[in-house]
Design a protein around this motif. Sequence first.
Motif, PDB file in Angstrom:
ATOM      1  N   ILE A  97      -4.362 -14.355 -10.143  1.00  0.00           N
ATOM      2  CA  ILE A  97      -4.067 -13.066  -9.772  1.00  0.00           C
ATOM      3  C   ILE A  97      -2.918 -13.021  -8.851  1.00  0.00           C
ATOM      4  CG2 ILE A  97      -5.352 -11.135  -8.440  1.00  0.00           C
ATOM      5  CD1 ILE A  97      -7.825 -12.221  -9.876  1.00  0.00           C
ATOM      6  N   ILE A  98      -3.150 -13.434  -7.600  1.00  0.00           N
ATOM      7  CA  ILE A  98      -2.045 -13.496  -6.532  1.00  0.00           C
ATOM      8  C   ILE A  98      -0.636 -13.699  -6.872  1.00  0.00           C
ATOM      9  CG2 ILE A  98      -1.159 -14.405  -4.429  1.00  0.00           C
ATOM     10  CD1 ILE A  98      -3.850 -14.332  -3.180  1.00  0.00           C
ATOM     11  N   ALA A 152       0.616  10.013   0.219  1.00  0.00           N
ATOM     12  CA  ALA A 152       0.957   9.702  -1.134  1.00  0.00           C
ATOM     13  C   ALA A 152       1.712   8.495  -1.454  1.00  0.00           C
ATOM     14  CB  ALA A 152       1.359  10.933  -1.916  1.00  0.00           C
ATOM     15  N   ILE A 153       2.792   8.474  -0.649  1.00  0.00           N
ATOM     16  CA  ILE A 153       3.512   7.140  -0.919  1.00  0.00           C
ATOM     17  C   ILE A 153       2.849   6.014  -0.576  1.00  0.00           C
ATOM     18  CG2 ILE A 153       5.671   6.102   0.266  1.00  0.00           C
ATOM     19  CD1 ILE A 153       7.126   8.747   0.067  1.00  0.00           C
ATOM     20  N   LEU A 154       2.069   5.956   0.548  1.00  0.00           N
ATOM     21  CA  LEU A 154       1.334   4.870   1.012  1.00  0.00           C
ATOM     22  C   LEU A 154       0.221   4.411   0.121  1.00  0.00           C
ATOM     23  CD1 LEU A 154       1.827   4.641   4.919  1.00  0.00           C
ATOM     24  CD2 LEU A 154       2.690   2.848   3.031  1.00  0.00           C
ATOM     25  N   ILE A 155      -0.521   5.454  -0.188  1.00  0.00           N
ATOM     26  CA  ILE A 155      -1.833   5.185  -0.722  1.00  0.00           C
ATOM     27  C   ILE A 155      -1.977   4.448  -1.950  1.00  0.00           C
ATOM     28  CG2 ILE A 155      -3.995   6.408  -1.824  1.00  0.00           C
ATOM     29  CD1 ILE A 155      -3.780   8.338   0.716  1.00  0.00           C
ATOM     30  N   VAL A 156      -1.130   5.061  -2.888  1.00  0.00           N
ATOM     31  CA  VAL A 156      -1.135   4.276  -4.287  1.00  0.00           C
ATOM     32  C   VAL A 156      -0.840   2.961  -4.056  1.00  0.00           C
ATOM     33  CG1 VAL A 156       0.039   4.607  -6.769  1.00  0.00           C
ATOM     34  CG2 VAL A 156      -0.429   6.692  -5.266  1.00  0.00           C
ATOM     35  N   PRO A 157       0.321   2.677  -3.373  1.00  0.00           N
ATOM     36  CA  PRO A 157       0.589   1.084  -3.349  1.00  0.00           C
ATOM     37  C   PRO A 157      -0.431   0.280  -2.786  1.00  0.00           C
ATOM     38  CG  PRO A 157       2.520   2.296  -2.641  1.00  0.00           C
ATOM     39  CD  PRO A 157       1.556   3.549  -2.884  1.00  0.00           C
ATOM     40  N   LEU A 158      -1.009   0.755  -1.826  1.00  0.00           N
ATOM     41  CA  LEU A 158      -2.211   0.267  -1.068  1.00  0.00           C
ATOM     42  C   LEU A 158      -3.459   0.017  -1.980  1.00  0.00           C
ATOM     43  CD1 LEU A 158      -1.968   1.496   2.409  1.00  0.00           C
ATOM     44  CD2 LEU A 158      -1.142  -0.627   1.569  1.00  0.00           C
ATOM     45  N   ILE A 159      -3.721   1.213  -2.987  1.00  0.00           N
ATOM     46  CA  ILE A 159      -4.822   0.852  -3.815  1.00  0.00           C
ATOM     47  C   ILE A 159      -4.402  -0.258  -4.841  1.00  0.00           C
ATOM     48  CG2 ILE A 159      -5.888   1.936  -5.885  1.00  0.00           C
ATOM     49  CD1 ILE A 159      -5.830   4.643  -4.495  1.00  0.00           C
ATOM     50  N   THR A 211      -2.532  -2.792  -4.711  1.00  0.00           N
ATOM     51  CA  THR A 211      -2.080  -4.059  -4.004  1.00  0.00           C
ATOM     52  C   THR A 211      -3.705  -4.627  -3.056  1.00  0.00           C
ATOM     53  OG1 THR A 211      -0.981  -3.171  -2.046  1.00  0.00           O
ATOM     54  CG2 THR A 211       0.158  -3.818  -3.783  1.00  0.00           C
ATOM     55  N   ILE A 212      -4.270  -3.814  -2.997  1.00  0.00           N
ATOM     56  CA  ILE A 212      -5.390  -4.247  -2.120  1.00  0.00           C
ATOM     57  C   ILE A 212      -6.811  -3.909  -2.774  1.00  0.00           C
ATOM     58  CG2 ILE A 212      -6.784  -4.004   0.191  1.00  0.00           C
ATOM     59  CD1 ILE A 212      -4.250  -3.134   1.488  1.00  0.00           C
ATOM     60  N   PHE A 213      -7.026  -2.892  -3.168  1.00  0.00           N
ATOM     61  CA  PHE A 213      -8.153  -2.430  -3.730  1.00  0.00           C
ATOM     62  C   PHE A 213      -8.643  -3.169  -5.115  1.00  0.00           C
ATOM     63  CE2 PHE A 213     -11.009   0.707  -5.851  1.00  0.00           C
ATOM     64  CZ  PHE A 213     -12.078   0.506  -5.087  1.00  0.00           C
ATOM     65  N   SER A 218      -0.122  -6.505   3.901  1.00  0.00           N
ATOM     66  CA  SER A 218      -1.693  -6.068   3.904  1.00  0.00           C
ATOM     67  C   SER A 218      -2.336  -6.616   2.850  1.00  0.00           C
ATOM     68  CB  SER A 218      -1.706  -4.592   3.908  1.00  0.00           C
ATOM     69  OG  SER A 218      -0.661  -3.981   3.500  1.00  0.00           O
ATOM     70  N   MET A 219      -1.773  -6.802   1.719  1.00  0.00           N
ATOM     71  CA  MET A 219      -2.317  -7.605   0.421  1.00  0.00           C
ATOM     72  C   MET A 219      -2.607  -8.958   0.672  1.00  0.00           C
ATOM     73  SD  MET A 219      -0.642  -8.352  -3.122  1.00  0.00           S
ATOM     74  CE  MET A 219       0.178  -9.891  -2.599  1.00  0.00           C
ATOM     75  N   ILE A 220      -1.598  -9.522   1.460  1.00  0.00           N
ATOM     76  CA  ILE A 220      -1.589 -11.134   1.651  1.00  0.00           C
ATOM     77  C   ILE A 220      -2.819 -11.131   2.779  1.00  0.00           C
ATOM     78  CG2 ILE A 220      -0.524 -12.963   2.905  1.00  0.00           C
ATOM     79  CD1 ILE A 220       0.143 -12.810  -0.151  1.00  0.00           C
ATOM     80  N   ILE A 221      -2.804 -10.381   3.858  1.00  0.00           N
ATOM     81  CA  ILE A 221      -3.734 -10.561   5.066  1.00  0.00           C
ATOM     82  C   ILE A 221      -5.232 -10.399   4.292  1.00  0.00           C
ATOM     83  CG2 ILE A 221      -4.638  -9.621   7.244  1.00  0.00           C
ATOM     84  CD1 ILE A 221      -1.686  -9.018   7.614  1.00  0.00           C
ATOM     85  N   ILE A 222      -5.321  -9.155   3.766  1.00  0.00           N
ATOM     86  CA  ILE A 222      -6.858  -8.933   3.129  1.00  0.00           C
ATOM     87  C   ILE A 222      -7.262  -9.985   2.188  1.00  0.00           C
ATOM     88  CG2 ILE A 222      -8.066  -7.010   1.781  1.00  0.00           C
ATOM     89  CD1 ILE A 222      -6.545  -5.119   3.717  1.00  0.00           C
ATOM     90  N   LEU A 223      -6.392 -10.114   1.138  1.00  0.00           N
ATOM     91  CA  LEU A 223      -6.735 -11.080   0.070  1.00  0.00           C
ATOM     92  C   LEU A 223      -7.284 -12.660   0.411  1.00  0.00           C
ATOM     93  CD1 LEU A 223      -4.880 -10.696  -3.189  1.00  0.00           C
ATOM     94  CD2 LEU A 223      -7.067  -9.632  -2.470  1.00  0.00           C
ATOM     95  N   GLU A 224      -6.399 -12.824   1.519  1.00  0.00           N
ATOM     96  CA  GLU A 224      -6.478 -14.456   2.304  1.00  0.00           C
ATOM     97  C   GLU A 224      -7.789 -14.501   2.546  1.00  0.00           C
ATOM     98  OE1 GLU A 224      -4.636 -17.088   1.324  1.00  0.00           O
ATOM     99  OE2 GLU A 224      -2.921 -16.324   0.462  1.00  0.00           O
TER     100      GLU A 224
END
Lengths: 304, 261
Positions: free
Chosen positions: B78-79, B25-32, B34-36, B147-153
């Motif tokens: 956006i970034i 729960a701690i990880l999923i919300v931030p990943l949604i 910042t990535i999704f 993870s956001m930087i890697i995926i978005l870039e």
Amino acid sequence: MQAVELQNLSKIYPGGKQAVKQITLSLNQGEVFGFLGPNGAGKTTTVKLLNGMLIPSEGNCRVFNIDPVYEPEKVHAISGVVTEHAQMYDNLTGLENLIFYASIFGISSSESEKDANSLLKQLNLEEAKNRKLSSYSTGMRQRLSLARALIHHPRVLFLDEPTSGLDPESAQNVNRMIQLLAKNEGITVFLCTHQLRYAQEICTRYGLIEEGKLLVSGTLEELRAKILARITLCIRATKVPDMLSFKKIGDQQYEIDICSENEIPGIVRQIIESNGDIYAVSAKKPTLEDIYFALTSNAKEDLK
Amino acid sequence: MKSSMFAIIKKDFRGITANKRLFSAILIVPLILTIFLPSIFVFLIHFAPDDPDIQKLLQMIPLSIQYDSLELTIAGMIINYIMPIFFLMIPIMTASIMAASSFVGEKEKHTLETLLYCPLSVKQIFRSKVIASFLLSMMVSLISFFSMIIILETEIFFLMGSLLIPSISWIIILLLVSPAIALIAVTLIVRGSAKAQSVEESQQGAIFLIIPVVLLIIGQFTGLLLLSSWILLILGVFCAILAWILLKKSMGRFTYEMLLK
């Protein structure tokens, strides 16, 4: 130096309830002191005061000359505490819990693992040591709490109802262990309980408390002399002379209260002289329970 | 730092990471967040750049932050302008979950009393708990950022053929604002936890912390308020000072008696 000292110690809770009333007593090193009283008498509050968890409203207390009000950490470093509300972590195993608490006390993991294993063995928890605490029964948790309190080799043990929730065999095992710790390692034990029979088996001295007040303290012999000096003599004989004012309690069973064991030979002689056959003679001294009830009923009468 | 404090920090960390449900729960919300979410934006601007609203928005953007192409300019916005705000929210969320479970949770499960019988002052226990919660929230922030930087870039590179360099604001966000906000959240939760009787009760307090961040997000999206590096820096310094004051004030407040109530 006294191991534990309480001087005129009182505690009034913010709500106005006076839980402890001017208690003065002291414990010698290596003593197993039974602090006895019913639920709500003030036993747990006294333990909390001695550990600095509560600040006294009046008076003071010391553990090996350290005042828990000013230096609670130092008191904690030399004492082990078992209370109903001091639980351990369900997500860790029994062994992991002990190693964690040892590490807080600054014990290295290799040393603590060795000590933890030996304690778990002594308390019959060896088989369960790698199981998560969530699967432990109340009795197992209670025994593990004792192991936790002993992991840093304390000089004083504060045990609040350590045998509650234990089956008779485990209770006896725990009691034997407490006794040995006091005898062999010189650990002072402050044992709070309402199980008077267990207390009588292991304590060297007692303090009886009710409604926050220390009613009396001393060894069993001292308490008997102070509170209930009588001895009950039970005799199984064919007949007893009427002049001895025996109470018949069954077939050929008689009972009489006497003041000293010195009276016994005379009584026996009188029965034989009046042609009575004696099968058994036993002198029953008052137990802790008898003394406790005599004392509390006296206290109630005084109140009336 | 005393080894005993380190033991508490390690245990608290383990307590969270071993509880898979809580940790995910701690990880999923931030990943949604910042990535999704930004990925959707990136795909949207790549496949539907002709929307008149976007054109209107572009006219309002100062030239200094415009890139070679339209797509890249929007992606850069956006970034560098929208995403940083989420990094104010993540530490609050993580820190409140961790602080509540490590302090009020211990109270609820009666393990706090055992901890108090150890040779640590209330202050040291408090400090260990604050450090543990703080470190976890920093860890989650950094994991989310990288993870956001890697995926978005990667997405931007393949869709738009170029890489975007994150602006200087990110350094301020990650090293100043985000840690300061995490510390404020942890301190407030731990402070409130002395009175709170359940984990839920203490987590509810964190909602008040989220409100200003939500307002910032709205401001940022609607263009009412564009956070520049300078504003961020001032905000960061202000939060850091506030965190320090709160921490100092809270440290002296606790007594054993208060915690065992």
